[in-house]
Design a protein around this motif. Structure first.
Motif, PDB file in Angstrom:
ATOM      1  N   ALA A  79     -50.133 -43.315 -45.028  1.00  0.00           N
ATOM      2  CA  ALA A  79     -49.513 -44.542 -45.563  1.00  0.00           C
ATOM      3  C   ALA A  79     -48.815 -45.319 -44.448  1.00  0.00           C
ATOM      4  CB  ALA A  79     -48.505 -44.176 -46.652  1.00  0.00           C
ATOM      5  N   PRO A  80     -49.081 -46.635 -44.348  1.00  0.00           N
ATOM      6  CA  PRO A  80     -48.479 -47.436 -43.270  1.00  0.00           C
ATOM      7  C   PRO A  80     -47.036 -47.823 -43.595  1.00  0.00           C
ATOM      8  CG  PRO A  80     -49.900 -48.803 -44.619  1.00  0.00           C
ATOM      9  CD  PRO A  80     -49.961 -47.428 -45.219  1.00  0.00           C
ATOM     10  N   VAL A  81     -46.186 -46.810 -43.711  1.00  0.00           N
ATOM     11  CA  VAL A  81     -44.756 -47.062 -43.960  1.00  0.00           C
ATOM     12  C   VAL A  81     -43.949 -46.326 -42.904  1.00  0.00           C
ATOM     13  CG1 VAL A  81     -45.081 -47.298 -46.462  1.00  0.00           C
ATOM     14  CG2 VAL A  81     -44.476 -45.061 -45.518  1.00  0.00           C
ATOM     15  N   GLU A  82     -42.714 -46.782 -42.737  1.00  0.00           N
ATOM     16  CA  GLU A  82     -41.837 -46.148 -41.753  1.00  0.00           C
ATOM     17  C   GLU A  82     -41.435 -44.753 -42.229  1.00  0.00           C
ATOM     18  OE1 GLU A  82     -37.895 -47.538 -39.288  1.00  0.00           O
ATOM     19  OE2 GLU A  82     -38.873 -48.957 -40.616  1.00  0.00           O
ATOM     20  N   LYS A  83     -41.403 -43.803 -41.295  1.00  0.00           N
ATOM     21  CA  LYS A  83     -41.017 -42.429 -41.629  1.00  0.00           C
ATOM     22  C   LYS A  83     -40.022 -41.932 -40.573  1.00  0.00           C
ATOM     23  CE  LYS A  83     -45.755 -41.557 -43.272  1.00  0.00           C
ATOM     24  NZ  LYS A  83     -46.643 -42.459 -42.533  1.00  0.00           N
ATOM     25  N   PHE A  84     -39.105 -41.096 -41.005  1.00  0.00           N
ATOM     26  CA  PHE A  84     -38.080 -40.593 -40.093  1.00  0.00           C
ATOM     27  C   PHE A  84     -37.789 -39.145 -40.476  1.00  0.00           C
ATOM     28  CE2 PHE A  84     -33.744 -40.015 -38.493  1.00  0.00           C
ATOM     29  CZ  PHE A  84     -33.762 -40.712 -37.290  1.00  0.00           C
ATOM     30  N   PHE A  85     -37.990 -38.230 -39.537  1.00  0.00           N
ATOM     31  CA  PHE A  85     -37.723 -36.802 -39.797  1.00  0.00           C
ATOM     32  C   PHE A  85     -36.452 -36.416 -39.043  1.00  0.00           C
ATOM     33  CE2 PHE A  85     -42.620 -35.836 -39.726  1.00  0.00           C
ATOM     34  CZ  PHE A  85     -42.817 -36.714 -40.777  1.00  0.00           C
ATOM     35  N   ARG A  86     -35.516 -35.791 -39.756  1.00  0.00           N
ATOM     36  CA  ARG A  86     -34.262 -35.365 -39.110  1.00  0.00           C
ATOM     37  C   ARG A  86     -34.174 -33.845 -39.206  1.00  0.00           C
ATOM     38  NH1 ARG A  86     -28.542 -34.945 -40.146  1.00  0.00           N
ATOM     39  NH2 ARG A  86     -27.379 -35.886 -38.414  1.00  0.00           N
ATOM     40  N   ILE A  87     -34.204 -33.198 -38.059  1.00  0.00           N
ATOM     41  CA  ILE A  87     -34.194 -31.731 -37.997  1.00  0.00           C
ATOM     42  C   ILE A  87     -32.843 -31.300 -37.421  1.00  0.00           C
ATOM     43  CG2 ILE A  87     -35.526 -29.711 -37.203  1.00  0.00           C
ATOM     44  CD1 ILE A  87     -37.270 -32.007 -38.542  1.00  0.00           C
ATOM     45  N   VAL A  88     -32.118 -30.462 -38.140  1.00  0.00           N
ATOM     46  CA  VAL A  88     -30.806 -29.998 -37.665  1.00  0.00           C
ATOM     47  C   VAL A  88     -30.889 -28.491 -37.408  1.00  0.00           C
ATOM     48  CG1 VAL A  88     -28.346 -29.795 -38.176  1.00  0.00           C
ATOM     49  CG2 VAL A  88     -29.612 -31.805 -38.968  1.00  0.00           C
ATOM     50  N   VAL A  89     -30.454 -28.092 -36.220  1.00  0.00           N
ATOM     51  CA  VAL A  89     -30.569 -26.686 -35.807  1.00  0.00           C
ATOM     52  C   VAL A  89     -29.541 -25.824 -36.543  1.00  0.00           C
ATOM     53  CG1 VAL A  89     -30.372 -25.103 -33.842  1.00  0.00           C
ATOM     54  CG2 VAL A  89     -31.469 -27.348 -33.538  1.00  0.00           C
ATOM     55  N   ILE A  90     -30.017 -24.736 -37.138  1.00  0.00           N
ATOM     56  CA  ILE A  90     -29.131 -23.758 -37.783  1.00  0.00           C
ATOM     57  C   ILE A  90     -28.988 -22.538 -36.871  1.00  0.00           C
ATOM     58  CG2 ILE A  90     -28.878 -22.175 -39.763  1.00  0.00           C
ATOM     59  CD1 ILE A  90     -30.444 -24.260 -41.435  1.00  0.00           C
ATOM     60  N   LYS A  91     -30.110 -22.068 -36.331  1.00  0.00           N
ATOM     61  CA  LYS A  91     -30.073 -20.891 -35.455  1.00  0.00           C
ATOM     62  C   LYS A  91     -30.350 -21.320 -34.018  1.00  0.00           C
ATOM     63  CE  LYS A  91     -32.225 -16.353 -34.753  1.00  0.00           C
ATOM     64  NZ  LYS A  91     -30.970 -15.712 -34.376  1.00  0.00           N
ATOM     65  N   GLU A  92     -29.454 -20.973 -33.119  1.00  0.00           N
ATOM     66  CA  GLU A  92     -29.608 -21.364 -31.710  1.00  0.00           C
ATOM     67  C   GLU A  92     -30.883 -20.774 -31.111  1.00  0.00           C
ATOM     68  OE1 GLU A  92     -26.432 -20.738 -29.004  1.00  0.00           O
ATOM     69  OE2 GLU A  92     -24.904 -21.537 -30.345  1.00  0.00           O
ATOM     70  N   ILE A  93     -31.636 -21.614 -30.417  1.00  0.00           N
ATOM     71  CA  ILE A  93     -32.779 -21.119 -29.634  1.00  0.00           C
ATOM     72  C   ILE A  93     -32.916 -22.016 -28.400  1.00  0.00           C
ATOM     73  CG2 ILE A  93     -34.149 -20.163 -31.569  1.00  0.00           C
ATOM     74  CD1 ILE A  93     -35.952 -22.721 -31.312  1.00  0.00           C
ATOM     75  N   LYS A  94     -33.769 -21.595 -27.492  1.00  0.00           N
ATOM     76  CA  LYS A  94     -34.067 -22.467 -26.344  1.00  0.00           C
ATOM     77  C   LYS A  94     -35.003 -23.571 -26.826  1.00  0.00           C
ATOM     78  CE  LYS A  94     -33.814 -18.868 -22.856  1.00  0.00           C
ATOM     79  NZ  LYS A  94     -34.617 -17.859 -22.163  1.00  0.00           N
ATOM     80  N   GLY A  95     -34.803 -24.762 -26.277  1.00  0.00           N
ATOM     81  CA  GLY A  95     -35.675 -25.886 -26.619  1.00  0.00           C
ATOM     82  C   GLY A  95     -37.126 -25.587 -26.319  1.00  0.00           C
ATOM     83  N   SER A  96     -37.352 -24.788 -25.263  1.00  0.00           N
ATOM     84  CA  SER A  96     -38.739 -24.468 -24.876  1.00  0.00           C
ATOM     85  C   SER A  96     -39.463 -23.723 -26.002  1.00  0.00           C
ATOM     86  CB  SER A  96     -38.768 -23.647 -23.593  1.00  0.00           C
ATOM     87  OG  SER A  96     -37.985 -22.478 -23.761  1.00  0.00           O
ATOM     88  N   GLN A  97     -38.714 -22.916 -26.777  1.00  0.00           N
ATOM     89  CA  GLN A  97     -39.349 -22.174 -27.874  1.00  0.00           C
ATOM     90  C   GLN A  97     -39.839 -23.132 -28.957  1.00  0.00           C
ATOM     91  OE1 GLN A  97     -35.746 -19.376 -27.908  1.00  0.00           O
ATOM     92  NE2 GLN A  97     -37.269 -18.148 -28.954  1.00  0.00           N
ATOM     93  N   TYR A  98     -39.007 -24.139 -29.256  1.00  0.00           N
ATOM     94  CA  TYR A  98     -39.405 -25.141 -30.248  1.00  0.00           C
ATOM     95  C   TYR A  98     -40.594 -25.953 -29.712  1.00  0.00           C
ATOM     96  CZ  TYR A  98     -39.114 -29.241 -33.320  1.00  0.00           C
ATOM     97  OH  TYR A  98     -39.407 -30.265 -34.192  1.00  0.00           O
ATOM     98  N   GLY A  99     -40.508 -26.330 -28.422  1.00  0.00           N
ATOM     99  CA  GLY A  99     -41.581 -27.123 -27.803  1.00  0.00           C
ATOM    100  C   GLY A  99     -42.922 -26.411 -27.865  1.00  0.00           C
ATOM    101  N   VAL A 100     -42.915 -25.115 -27.585  1.00  0.00           N
ATOM    102  CA  VAL A 100     -44.157 -24.324 -27.602  1.00  0.00           C
ATOM    103  C   VAL A 100     -44.702 -24.223 -29.028  1.00  0.00           C
ATOM    104  CG1 VAL A 100     -45.020 -21.954 -27.344  1.00  0.00           C
ATOM    105  CG2 VAL A 100     -43.751 -23.022 -25.485  1.00  0.00           C
ATOM    106  N   GLN A 101     -43.789 -24.062 -29.981  1.00  0.00           N
ATOM    107  CA  GLN A 101     -44.184 -23.980 -31.396  1.00  0.00           C
ATOM    108  C   GLN A 101     -44.856 -25.286 -31.840  1.00  0.00           C
ATOM    109  OE1 GLN A 101     -40.762 -23.468 -33.934  1.00  0.00           O
ATOM    110  NE2 GLN A 101     -41.946 -22.519 -35.550  1.00  0.00           N
TER     111      GLN A 101
END
Length: 207
Positions: A79-101
């Motif tokens: 659908a050609p509409v604006e979308k915005f995803f907001r992700i809030v960290v609950i459990k600390e991890i390295k950013g690299s782990q999220y990036g790889v995922q």
């Protein structure tokens, strides 16, 4: 303006980018290990109300039916509409782990659709590099902003004590698969989020 809780994380019911967007889906990414639920992130999906104009063929279906149908989620992604995803960290991890995922989930989807070429690989490498140096403390916020008219996304990261950092992804195939990672029905990273989105949109479609 009210807010809704996702686990213990407050999410505003509406945010304004170039226009007001409503919180239509919310949930968690988590895994269960030995009957223990480990929560990683809270997820909030904000969409333009006009999304309803693009989902006419689903009118009258209940959320419980919609959540079972991956084609419904395909229609949300396209659908050609604006979308915005907001992700809030609950459990600390390295950013690299999220990036790889993220990289591996997007690459698998691209490969399955025969869309994984050199340009896609380069775009994914840049995303991995962006997250490589980050540390996801509790309450850090990652956002993905998808403008209605363009096939790009802006990724932003904010953590306590540091300024916001941003990057833009301009490869349309990668942008589509990032949306599908969060909105891809049965294959989405957070089943609670797609269930909540189907229920909320089902309610609106039945009005």
């Amino acid at each position: 303006m009210g807010s809704e809780m996702v686990d213990e994380v407050p999410y505003p019911s509406e945010i304004t980018t170039s226009k007001p967007l409503s919180l239509l889906g919310k949930g968690l990414t988590d895994i269960e290990i030995h009957f223990l639920q480990i929560k990683f992130n809270a997820v909030g999906i904000y969409l333009e109300k006009e999304i309803i104009d693009h989902l006419g063929k689903w009118k009258g279906k209940k959320g419980s039916e919609l959540v079972e149908d991956d084609l419904f989620f395909e229609d949300i992604v396209s659908a050609p509409v604006e979308k915005f995803f907001r992700i809030v960290v609950i459990k600390e991890i390295k950013g690299s782990q999220y990036g790889v995922q993220l990289e591996s989930a997007v690459r698998d989807r691209l490969a399955a659709d025969d869309k994984y070429e050199e340009e896609e690989e380069e775009a994914l490498e840049k995303i991995t590099e962006f997250f490589q140096t980050k540390y996801f403390k509790k309450d850090s916020v990652i956002t993905f902003h998808f403008p209605a008219s363009s096939r790009t996304t802006e990724i932003s990261f904010v953590t306590e004590g540091k300024g916001e950092t941003k990057m833009k992804v301009e490869n349309a195939n990668v942008v589509e698969m990032i949306q599908k990672w969060y909105l891809g029905g049965s294959r989405a990273v957070s089943q609670t989020t797609v269930k909540s989105l189907a229920e909320k949109l089902g309610e609106i479609l039945s009005q």
